[in-house]
Design an enzyme around this catalytic site. Structure first.
Site, mmCIF file in Angstrom:
data_model
loop_
_atom_site.group_PDB
_atom_site.id
_atom_site.type_symbol
_atom_site.label_atom_id
_atom_site.label_comp_id
_atom_site.label_asym_id
_atom_site.label_seq_id
_atom_site.Cartn_x
_atom_site.Cartn_y
_atom_site.Cartn_z
ATOM 1 N N GLU A 262 0.843 -1.210 0.000
ATOM 2 C CA GLU A 262 0.000 0.000 0.000
ATOM 3 C C GLU A 262 0.879 1.263 0.000
ATOM 4 O O GLU A 262 0.577 2.240 -0.694
ATOM 5 C CB GLU A 262 -0.922 0.005 1.223
ATOM 6 N N SER B 100 0.438 -6.757 8.339
ATOM 7 C CA SER B 100 0.821 -5.689 9.281
ATOM 8 C C SER B 100 -0.338 -5.378 10.214
ATOM 9 O O SER B 100 -0.144 -5.092 11.396
ATOM 10 C CB SER B 100 1.316 -4.439 8.553
HETATM 11 S S1 SF4 Z 1 -8.370 -2.470 5.987
HETATM 12 FE FE1 SF4 Z 1 -9.717 -3.302 4.421
HETATM 13 S S2 SF4 Z 1 -11.433 -1.848 4.262
HETATM 14 FE FE2 SF4 Z 1 -9.753 -0.829 5.323
HETATM 15 S S3 SF4 Z 1 -8.610 0.223 3.701
HETATM 16 FE FE3 SF4 Z 1 -7.601 -1.740 3.999
HETATM 17 S S4 SF4 Z 1 -8.585 -3.098 2.509
HETATM 18 FE FE4 SF4 Z 1 -9.899 -1.287 2.709
#
Ligand code: SF4
Length: 284
Positions: free
Chosen positions: A130, A225
Site C-alpha cells: 500500500e 501488518s
Molecule cells: S483495511 Fe480493508 S477496508 Fe480498510 S482500507 Fe484496507 S482493505 Fe480497505
C-alpha cells in the site's frame, strides 16, 4: 471448556470485495494472475490457488503482455497502470475504495507541496504494497516514516502534509503527528486522518472480547501488518494471547486450566480458518 469465535472478526470489506472479484473471474475456468498476495494470509492464498489463482511478483508482471491481471485491495502505483496500457494487459482492479481515495488525497497533497516546495510524509511500513502505491502518487518522493529514526529526514522549515497507511495504529499515528508538530518551524503542517475506520474500530471491539476470555488465540498470517498490530494490542489487554497462523501451531499446554478460549484474527484472516482453529480446540 468454552470456545468462542469473535463475531466481529473476519475479512474487512476491501478484502471481501477483492476475493469475490477473483472468484468471479476464476469461475470462467481460465485461471487468473494476481499481482502480489491477494490477502496477507497464506491459508486463503492456498485456497484460491486451488481454484486457479496464480500470484505473480512485479518482476514477472513487467514481462507480461496480452493477458489479464488482478490488482489486490492494497492498490498499485501509477506505473503498474501505465505498463498495463503499453502491454495490452487487462486489469481487474480490486483496489479497496478507501485506498483509492487515499491515493487521490496523497496525489493532491503532492501537487500542492510541489507548488510551495513542501514535503509529503507517509506513516507506514517501508516496502509495504500500500505504501508503494501511495508513494507512487508522489513520483516516489514522499518521506516514508516507519519510526522516530525517520523523522531526521524531514526539513521542518518547509510545509508538510502527513498521511498514514490505512492499517496503522491510530494512537501511534496521533503520537507521531504531535511529535512532528512540536518540531515544525514552518506553520504550514496538515495531518490527514487516513487510518481505515474498520482497523481503528477493530481495536476497540477487540478490547472487550480479549478481556472476556482466559486464553486468546489470534489467528493471522505472519506477513499481515494489521495482524501484527492487532495481536500486540490484544496482548496488552489479555497477556495470555497466542499468535497462530494455522491449527498446526496450537500447543495443547496452552489449554491447561483454561475455562474460556477466544478466537479472533486480523482483517485479513478468513472466517473459515478461525472456525478450523475452534474445531481443533474443541477436539483436544
Ligand atoms: S483495511 Fe480493508 S477496508 Fe480498510 S482500507 Fe484496507 S482493505 Fe480497505
Amino acid at each position: 471448556m468454552r470456545v468462542v469465535v469473535d463475531s466481529n472478526a473476519g475479512f474487512c470489506f476491501g478484502v471481501v470485495k477483492a476475493i469475490s472479484k477473483a472468484e468471479e473471474e476464476l469461475k470462467q475456468g481460465k485461471g487468473l494472475l494476481c499481482l502480489g498476495d491477494i490477502v496477507h494470509n497464506n491459508a486463503e492464498v492456498s485456497r484460491l490457488r486451488t481454484l486457479g489463482l496464480e500470484v505473480i511478483d512485479h518482476e514477472r508482471y513487467r514481462t507480461l503482455s496480452d493477458t489479464k491481471v488482478l490488482i489486490r485491495a492494497h492498490g498499485e502505483p501509477p506505473q503498474t497502470y501505465e505498463q498495463a496500457k503499453e502491454h495490452n494487459i487487462s486489469l481487474v482492479d480490486a483496489t479497496c475504495p478507501i485506498v483509492l481515495a487515499l491515493q487521490k488525497n496523497v496525489r493532491n497533497g503532492y501537487e500542492e507541496m510541489r507548488r510551495v516546495g513542501g514535503q509529503v510524509l507517509i506513516y507506514g511500513k517501508h516496502g509495504h504494497a500500500e505504501v508503494i502505491g501511495l508513494n507512487g502518487q508522489t513520483d516516489n518522493t514522499a518521506i516514508i516514516i516507519s519510526g522516530v529514526e525517520d523523522l531526521e529526514a524531514i526539513d521542518y522549515r518547509r510545509p508538510v502534509r502527513l498521511y498514514s497507511q490505512t492499517t496503522q495504529s491510530r494512537d501511534e499515528y496521533n503520537a507521531l503527528a504531535e511529535k512532528i508538530a512540536s518540531r515544525m518551524i514552518s506553520d504550514d503542517f496538515k495531518v490527514y486522518d487516513t487510518v481505515c475506520r474498520r482497523v481503528a474500530n477493530r481495536a476497540a471491539e477487540l478490547k472487550d472480547f480479549a478481556a472476556s476470555v482466559d486464553l486468546l488465540l489470534f489467528v493471522s498470517g505472519e506477513n499481515s501488518s494489521n495482524g501484527q498490530y492487532l495481536f500486540e494490542y490484544c496482548r496488552k489487554v489479555q497477556p495470555n494471547t497466542r499468535f497462530v497462523s494455522d491449527v498446526s501451531q496450537i500447543d495443547d499446554d496452552w489449554l491447561k486450566d483454561i475455562s474460556t478460549v477466544g478466537i479472533t484474527g486480523a482483517t485479513s484472516t478468513p472466517r473459515w480458518l478461525m472456525e478450523e482453529v475452534a474445531g481443533r480446540i474443541v477436539e483436544s
